[in-house]
Design a protein around this motif. Sequence first.
Motif, PDB file in Angstrom:
ATOM      1  N   LEU A 159      -8.537  11.140  -0.308  1.00 18.86           N
ATOM      2  CA  LEU A 159      -9.366  12.196   0.263  1.00 18.86           C
ATOM      3  C   LEU A 159     -10.731  11.636   0.648  1.00 18.86           C
TER       4      LEU A 159
ATOM      5  N   ARG B 178       0.852  -1.183   0.000  1.00 17.84           N
ATOM      6  CA  ARG B 178       0.000   0.000   0.000  1.00 17.84           C
ATOM      7  C   ARG B 178       0.888   1.232   0.000  1.00 17.84           C
TER       8      ARG B 178
ATOM      9  N   ALA C  61      -2.319  11.350  -1.665  1.00 15.88           N
ATOM     10  CA  ALA C  61      -3.244  11.191  -0.538  1.00 15.88           C
ATOM     11  C   ALA C  61      -4.592  10.701  -1.037  1.00 15.88           C
TER      12      ALA C  61
ATOM     13  N   PRO D  40       2.541   4.640   1.012  1.00 15.64           N
ATOM     14  CA  PRO D  40       2.625   5.277   2.342  1.00 15.64           C
ATOM     15  C   PRO D  40       2.062   6.695   2.325  1.00 15.64           C
ATOM     16  N   VAL D  41       0.736   6.800   2.194  1.00 12.84           N
ATOM     17  CA  VAL D  41       0.081   8.111   2.104  1.00 12.84           C
ATOM     18  C   VAL D  41      -1.090   8.159   3.071  1.00 12.84           C
ATOM     19  N   SER D  42      -1.569   9.348   3.315  1.00 11.47           N
ATOM     20  CA  SER D  42      -2.694   9.525   4.247  1.00 11.47           C
ATOM     21  C   SER D  42      -4.006   9.080   3.607  1.00 11.47           C
ATOM     22  N   GLY D  43      -4.948   8.722   4.481  1.00 10.10           N
ATOM     23  CA  GLY D  43      -6.287   8.366   4.022  1.00 10.10           C
ATOM     24  C   GLY D  43      -6.498   6.899   3.717  1.00 10.10           C
ATOM     25  N   LEU D  44      -5.517   6.058   4.020  1.00  8.82           N
ATOM     26  CA  LEU D  44      -5.639   4.635   3.677  1.00  8.82           C
ATOM     27  C   LEU D  44      -6.739   3.916   4.457  1.00  8.82           C
ATOM     28  N   ASP D  45      -7.187   4.527   5.564  1.00 15.09           N
ATOM     29  CA  ASP D  45      -8.205   3.884   6.387  1.00 15.09           C
ATOM     30  C   ASP D  45      -9.628   4.212   5.946  1.00 15.09           C
TER      31      ASP D  45
END
Length: 567
Positions: A229, A129, A227, A131-136
Amino acid sequence: MSSQPLKIVVIGGSAAGPKAAAKARRLDEQASITIIQKEADLSMASCGYPYYVGGVFDDRNQLICTPAGIVRDPNFFEKAKGIEALVQTEALSIDRTARTVTCKHLPSGETRTLQYDKLVIATGATPLRPPVSGLDLDGIHTLHSLGDADSLRKIRDERKVKHAVIVGGGLIGFEVCEALHLAGIRTTVIEKTGSILPFLDPELSKLVENHVRTHDADIITDNGVAAFLGEDGQLRGVKLDNGTELPCELAVVAVGVRPNIALAEAAGLKIGAQGGIEVNASMQTSDPDIYAAGDCVECTSLITGEKVRAPYGDLANLQGRVIGQNLIHEGSATFPGITHTGICKIFDYTVGFTGLSASDAHARGLTDIETATVAGLDIPGYMKGKLLIGKMVADRKSGRVLGFQCIGPGDVSKRVATVATAIRGKLTVEDLANLDLPYAPPYSLALDQVIVSAHVLENKLLGRMQSLSVTEVKQRVDSGADCFIIDTRTPAEFEEQRLGIGEHLIPQGALRGRLDELPQDKDKEIILYCKISLRGYESAAILKGHGWRNVKVMEGGVEAWPYPREK
């Protein structure tokens, strides 16, 4: 030989593990064989997931059943194979001194310890995956497990999602792209590197890119996802590295996999430089009583001798079979390595490859190579033949074939399989030039694409033909190079489609009568082509016979041109 039955424990129940267990059982009816499988399902046909998601077939059980239609569940393994299959059970640790595996039944939390004489590790791999924000956020998926396939199939059936992004322009990414297209979902593929399908050379991957765009799917290259969003925990879009934001309700991440080596590493087994479990040709790990196979191991390239990772289902099954034999008759079977062969369906194109691309060869220091790009039909036109565009790579000094890529709506599989076998047998261009292949108009041309590719390579290696790739011709045109370009097709073909690169239309049949229209400096570079460049090659021979010395053919012709055209 011990009077006690051999105790075999297999960790992993997808491909390599069940194959090893089944082969061992066929060779030894008395052995005690147990499979530990973390998921609820066994022996899944994971390469079929995109087609289940896309609605090519609707019965989920077809992914986990035998050719006779029997579901491969624990009861099947017990009754038909005499193998105990523990599903929803996770292997927690390996004690090599005690020769035990501790595992836990996930629904109940109950742990147990299994004794082994021989152990097989087939723990597979985990999707990477970014390594960026919002993966959850809800709406972000992979397509690696049957559970993933179930989730995406549910999305497909609900018909609520309108826009999706695929992160990663490899095989899985485009298989998912087609599956979502079949579901009526507008899809954009995002690839961080400069071109899609990294096993293809750029000019062929560009042709595939053009094809995908004709099916209302978009492709963005040289741009990664910065990212994900969301709003209220739900995916609403992606932000790219260049700041662009794309709306979407679904994202499928397909950027590769990481070998599951934690168990092996904790047990002190050797891990290779490529991050997979180190095994020998017998598929033994650094502990001779422990074998490993599938996506978690490293293989040997039969071309370069380097260690590589090759997470493909067919290889996992081959490796599992070797292990099954060696579990019962140690040292009786070997898995020598791979030629790195693959194929995928992208809408009505097929993309196949084996061995090294020219780009791969150069990256590995194999610079003394020759290539040949050939476009043509798979069967005669009067049998409704379809286009194939292939590129063969060979070593200049030895003539050994090193690789082959083939794309198009025609029968790619047959050609790639032929060259894969040739590479395995270390055949040369000369060997391929006289292959005795099956020929009849419903199945092939009199000279198959593989043979024609060898003929072109032979002509180049012997100095009978000078040529340029479409990329090299484009570079000359863009830089304003001093060259004279001739399109040798007919006026009708020229009117139907033309490149618009400053070419002069001189049909092959008219060439001898129009030599006065050519540059009279016999050293000036002249580039010729036609639809597939057979007429270009023959026209080059004419010009050489009349004294022109710097005559080159654009390989693959108009059919292989991936750049914008005038018409």
